[in-house]
Design a protein around this motif. Structure first.
Motif, PDB file in Angstrom:
ATOM      1  N   ALA A 302      38.180  51.309  46.099  1.00 46.12           N
ATOM      2  CA  ALA A 302      38.519  50.868  44.751  1.00 46.12           C
ATOM      3  C   ALA A 302      38.116  49.426  44.541  1.00 46.12           C
ATOM      4  O   ALA A 302      37.676  49.031  43.455  1.00 46.12           O
ATOM      5  N   ALA A 303      38.227  48.628  45.636  1.00 45.54           N
ATOM      6  CA  ALA A 303      37.836  47.217  45.500  1.00 45.54           C
ATOM      7  C   ALA A 303      36.342  47.087  45.264  1.00 45.54           C
ATOM      8  O   ALA A 303      35.867  46.105  44.669  1.00 45.54           O
ATOM      9  N   ASN A 304      35.534  48.061  45.726  1.00 44.98           N
ATOM     10  CA  ASN A 304      34.096  48.029  45.517  1.00 44.98           C
ATOM     11  C   ASN A 304      33.704  48.477  44.117  1.00 44.98           C
ATOM     12  O   ASN A 304      32.550  48.309  43.715  1.00 44.98           O
ATOM     13  N   PHE A 305      34.586  49.071  43.426  1.00 43.90           N
ATOM     14  CA  PHE A 305      34.289  49.520  42.050  1.00 43.90           C
ATOM     15  C   PHE A 305      35.352  49.019  41.100  1.00 43.90           C
ATOM     16  O   PHE A 305      36.088  49.795  40.504  1.00 43.90           O
ATOM     17  N   PRO A 306      35.405  47.674  40.951  1.00 44.49           N
ATOM     18  CA  PRO A 306      36.476  47.123  40.110  1.00 44.49           C
ATOM     19  C   PRO A 306      36.321  47.520  38.665  1.00 44.49           C
ATOM     20  O   PRO A 306      37.314  47.641  37.961  1.00 44.49           O
ATOM     21  N   ASP A 307      35.102  47.735  38.199  1.00 41.17           N
ATOM     22  CA  ASP A 307      34.947  47.981  36.762  1.00 41.17           C
ATOM     23  C   ASP A 307      34.313  49.333  36.471  1.00 41.17           C
ATOM     24  O   ASP A 307      33.970  49.612  35.326  1.00 41.17           O
ATOM     25  N   THR A 308      34.024  50.105  37.420  1.00 44.00           N
ATOM     26  CA  THR A 308      33.350  51.373  37.155  1.00 44.00           C
ATOM     27  C   THR A 308      34.362  52.480  36.951  1.00 44.00           C
ATOM     28  O   THR A 308      35.560  52.297  37.111  1.00 44.00           O
ATOM     29  N   SER A 309      33.810  53.626  36.639  1.00 39.52           N
ATOM     30  CA  SER A 309      34.696  54.756  36.355  1.00 39.52           C
ATOM     31  C   SER A 309      35.337  55.276  37.642  1.00 39.52           C
ATOM     32  O   SER A 309      34.912  54.959  38.750  1.00 39.52           O
ATOM     33  N   ALA A 310      36.317  56.047  37.462  1.00 35.02           N
ATOM     34  CA  ALA A 310      37.024  56.628  38.611  1.00 35.02           C
ATOM     35  C   ALA A 310      36.215  57.701  39.300  1.00 35.02           C
ATOM     36  O   ALA A 310      36.532  58.108  40.407  1.00 35.02           O
ATOM     37  N   THR A 311      35.128  58.172  38.675  1.00 34.41           N
ATOM     38  CA  THR A 311      34.349  59.264  39.265  1.00 34.41           C
ATOM     39  C   THR A 311      33.737  58.849  40.590  1.00 34.41           C
ATOM     40  O   THR A 311      33.811  59.563  41.592  1.00 34.41           O
ATOM     41  N   ALA A 312      33.144  57.681  40.612  1.00 38.74           N
ATOM     42  CA  ALA A 312      32.527  57.203  41.849  1.00 38.74           C
ATOM     43  C   ALA A 312      33.579  57.031  42.934  1.00 38.74           C
ATOM     44  O   ALA A 312      33.362  57.397  44.102  1.00 38.74           O
ATOM     45  N   ARG A 313      34.726  56.499  42.546  1.00 38.42           N
ATOM     46  CA  ARG A 313      35.793  56.319  43.546  1.00 38.42           C
ATOM     47  C   ARG A 313      36.252  57.679  44.100  1.00 38.42           C
ATOM     48  O   ARG A 313      36.505  57.840  45.277  1.00 38.42           O
ATOM     49  N   TYR A 314      36.293  58.626  43.180  1.00 38.68           N
ATOM     50  CA  TYR A 314      36.758  59.946  43.625  1.00 38.68           C
ATOM     51  C   TYR A 314      35.775  60.594  44.584  1.00 38.68           C
ATOM     52  O   TYR A 314      36.156  61.151  45.615  1.00 38.68           O
ATOM     53  N   LEU A 315      34.469  60.471  44.269  1.00 35.96           N
ATOM     54  CA  LEU A 315      33.459  61.076  45.132  1.00 35.96           C
ATOM     55  C   LEU A 315      33.480  60.447  46.527  1.00 35.96           C
ATOM     56  O   LEU A 315      33.428  61.128  47.546  1.00 35.96           O
ATOM     57  N   MET A 320      35.336  60.080  52.397  1.00 37.24           N
ATOM     58  CA  MET A 320      36.099  59.350  53.400  1.00 37.24           C
ATOM     59  C   MET A 320      37.235  60.221  53.976  1.00 37.24           C
ATOM     60  O   MET A 320      37.518  60.178  55.167  1.00 37.24           O
ATOM     61  N   SER A 321      37.834  60.998  53.105  1.00 39.55           N
ATOM     62  CA  SER A 321      38.997  61.749  53.584  1.00 39.55           C
ATOM     63  C   SER A 321      38.627  63.122  54.128  1.00 39.55           C
ATOM     64  O   SER A 321      39.223  63.589  55.116  1.00 39.55           O
ATOM     65  N   GLU A 322      37.613  63.758  53.521  1.00 41.13           N
ATOM     66  CA  GLU A 322      37.299  65.118  53.923  1.00 41.13           C
ATOM     67  C   GLU A 322      35.939  65.239  54.620  1.00 41.13           C
ATOM     68  O   GLU A 322      35.574  66.348  55.059  1.00 41.13           O
ATOM     69  N   SER A 323      35.147  64.146  54.672  1.00 41.00           N
ATOM     70  CA  SER A 323      33.782  64.175  55.211  1.00 41.00           C
ATOM     71  C   SER A 323      32.919  65.186  54.477  1.00 41.00           C
ATOM     72  O   SER A 323      32.096  65.889  55.064  1.00 41.00           O
TER      73      SER A 323
END
Length: 663
Positions: A302-315, A320-323
């Motif tokens: 999340a710190a790497n995407f302070p202003d972008t949409s949540a889609t990138a964070r979700y992907l 990271m969690s499921e490989s």
């Protein structure tokens, strides 16, 4: 000679089953010479009426287990008071418990007019008078006076007379084929009361002694077997003791071993529980550590995407969690490792370029993430160690449990063998000696009682032989009366044969010869008159006619001034020819002297009732000799709904009687 009850009048008041009419509530019936017909339908109370007549005469007393369609056998004729439930026979049929209901019967005993009124709630005696003199309303007084007036020896004989002569119930036994009942009837009818009572006393004495001797012999046999075992045990005692010593030594040793193993098993069980708890705790900590790592990684993404949409964070968070890449659907563990390295090295998570952040941002996340990963690695190692420890504890516990179970089974089986050996140990010699003395005493007592029984039985046999002659004096009269009735009922040659019968009194001992009649009859399949030794050797209708003939002949010869005969539901499979013969015999009996005949019947299609009505000159249901339960009894659901049909059948029944009479 005896006096039988000759019914005169019966009234039944305040009994819900018989509400009566407005003009005369309840039942008020004069019972004169000839036929009295109780006519009804199912459920209107025909059998109740007959049973009420019987219970007014027998009261609260009865012969135990009598009247269940079984032969009399060796049953004691001593009466007993019926149970409270049995005394409420009539109360249980109505909703008010028959609290104020009464039945009053007047009958003749010779020249004495006896009136008895009983409460139908419990059969208690409410009034008792003889020829106008009032007597105390107790069963004892009632029984004493009935015995005295009837000329019988006991109230048990009175009950026997009611059941086997006067009341022809559906559960009746044919008297001619009930050997015990027949000899008792011949005794009570044709012997003076004192001789009859002496017979009963002597017979009861023999029966009681016979029972006592059999019981003593049973006990003696049992003790003999016990003594035989004890004697055998004495001779085998040494061998048994050796075996017992050997087994007891083994048992003691293994029991001690079992106690030790059981303690060890308890300790292993405790250790297994602790290992389970430790493994569970470490595993929970491990799972918490990995969740913390996941949370920190997500924060870093999340710190790497302070202003972008949540889609990138979700992907990226899914990688990271499921490989797993949600874009192409592939598993990408190597790419995940790269992402972790970029986060750890503070590079851009997308392009891997070095990123400059503020000092706090630069120092905070990588340090926390590193600590979390170190902690997770340690917990992973600890979890494996705890699982291994648990597996070891489980195996140790299972091995110990198997050993304890096997040893427990072995010691249990051996304990059974030891108990069996202990049972084989003999009592001490003093006990055996005492048993022998007791056995000798018992044997002497049995022999003494047996001799006493044989003497009593022999005396009774002589007594019966002497009084048989008195009974035999009536045999020709009985045979003559029977012949007359039987010829009226049957076309076959049917006669009584005087055939004294030898029977055993009790279950042991010599046979005693009793006065008795047998039946000889011709018939289809028999070339000449043949002895019929059982009821199955005649047809159902023949059985009824033979029984009725025998009853009526006994009453005719024994009673000095007539008697009453009550027949409950006589409808049977009679053909038209025999119906007329049967009706004529019954009507003649009812019209003779002071005899009374009470018949109950349903409205049926048979010919017997119309024939009886015709020969008794009864033309309608309003005749005073007819108890029309369709008019005076509480209606049933059937008689209420089908009233017109029942009344039509009744009209047709009396029309047939009138038509047949005219024809």
């Amino acid at each position: 000679m005896i006096q039988l009850p000759v019914f005169q009048h019966i009234s039944i008041d305040d009994y819900q089953l018989y509400p009566g009419t407005d003009a005369r509530p309840g039942i008020d019936l004069e019972i004169g010479s000839g036929l009295t017909l109780v006519l009804g339908a199912n459920g209107l109370g025909k059998t109740t009426f007959v049973t009420m007549l019987y219970r007014v005469l027998s009261g609260t007393q009865d012969i135990p287990s009598f009247g269940n369609a079984a032969a009399l056998g060796g049953r004691s004729l001593d009466v007993r008071t019926r149970s409270r439930a049995e005394q409420r026979t009539f109360a249980d049929r109505v909703s008010d418990g028959a609290e104020s209901a009464t039945a009053t019967l007047t009958f003749l005993m010779g020249t004495d007019e006896v009136t008895v009124r009983r409460n139908l709630a419990d059969l208690s005696l409410e009034a008792f008078s003889i020829s106008g003199q009032q007597y105390e309303e107790t069963e004892q007084v009632f029984q004493e006076e009935i015995i005295r007036r009837s000329g019988l020896a006991s109230f048990g004989d009175w009950i026997l007379t009611l059941r086997h002569l006067i009341f022809y119930f559906e559960d009746r036994q044919a008297l001619i084929w009930d050997a015990t009942a027949q000899r008792q009837l011949l005794r009570l009818l044709f012997l003076p009361p004192d001789v009859s009572a002496e017979w009963t006393r002597r017979e009861r004495e023999v029966l009681e002694l016979d029972s006592l001797v059999r019981n003593l012999q049973y006990g003696l046999n049992k003790e003999t077997k016990r003594l035989s075992k004890a004697t055998a045990a004495l001779s085998n005692a040494d061998e048994v003791r050796q075996s017992l010593t050997l087994l007891a030594g083994m048992q003691s040793k293994e029991q001690e071993q079992l106690d030790t193993l059981t303690d060890q098993l308890a300790e292993l069980s405790s250790r297994r529980s602790a290992a389970r708890l430790a493994a569970l705790t470490v595993d929970q900590d491990r799972q918490s550590a990995f969740k913390a790592i996941e949370r920190l990684e997500l924060q870093a993404i999340a710190a790497n995407f302070p202003d972008t949409s949540a889609t990138a964070r979700y992907l990226l968070s899914q990688i990271m969690s499921e490989s797993r890449c949600l874009t192409c659907g592939n598993d990408v563990p190597s790419f995940r490792d790269k992402l972790e390295a970029r986060l750890r090295d503070d590079h851009c998570i997308v392009c891997d370029s070095h990123v400059r952040r503020s000092d706090n941002e630069h120092a905070h996340h990588p340090r926390l993430l590193s600590r979390a990963r170190d902690s997770a690695k340690k917990l992973e190692v600890q979890s494996k160690q705890a699982s291994e420890a648990l597996r070891t504890a489980e195996l140790e516990h299972a091995d110990a449990l198997q050993i304890v179970s096997k040893l427990t089974a072995t010691t249990s089986e051996r304990a059974v063998s030891i108990d069996e050996l202990i049972q084989q140990l003999p009592p001490n010699e003093r006990d055996v000696h005492q048993q022998r003395d007791a056995m000798a005493s018992m044997r002497a007592n049995v022999e003494m009682r047996r001799e006493e029984l044989n003497a009593k039985r022999h005396q009774f046999s002589n007594f019966v032989a002497n009084v048989n002659e008195r009974i035999a004096q009536q045999r020709d009269a009985i045979k003559t009366a029977f012949d007359a009735y039987a010829k009226g009922f049957l076309v076959e040659d049917c006669e009584l044969a005087w055939q004294p019968r030898k029977s055993r009194v009790g279950e042991t001992g010599e046979l005693v010869e009793f006065a008795a009649f047998e039946l000889a009859m011709s018939g289809a399949g028999f070339e000449s008159s043949t002895r019929r030794t059982g009821p199955t050797q005649v047809s159902e209708s023949q059985r009824e006619f033979i029984d009725l003939s025998f009853r009526m002949s006994l009453m005719e010869v024994a009673a000095t001034s007539g008697g009453s005969l009550v027949i409950d539901a006589p409808e049977s499979s009679l053909d038209a020819v025999f119906v007329s013969r049967a009706a004529k015999v019954l009507t003649n009996y009812a019209s003779h002297g002071e005899n009374r005949l009470v018949v109950t019947s349903n409205l049926v299609d048979g010919d017997l009732i119309p024939s009886l009505l015709r020969q008794s000159k009864i033309r309608s249901s309003r005749d005073r000799r007819v108890v029309d339960l369709l008019s005076i009894a509480a209606p049933t659901a059937a008689t209420r709904q089908l009233d017109s049909e029942y009344r039509k059948v009744r009209r047709l029944l009396f029309a047939r009687a009138r038509t047949d009479r005219q024809s």
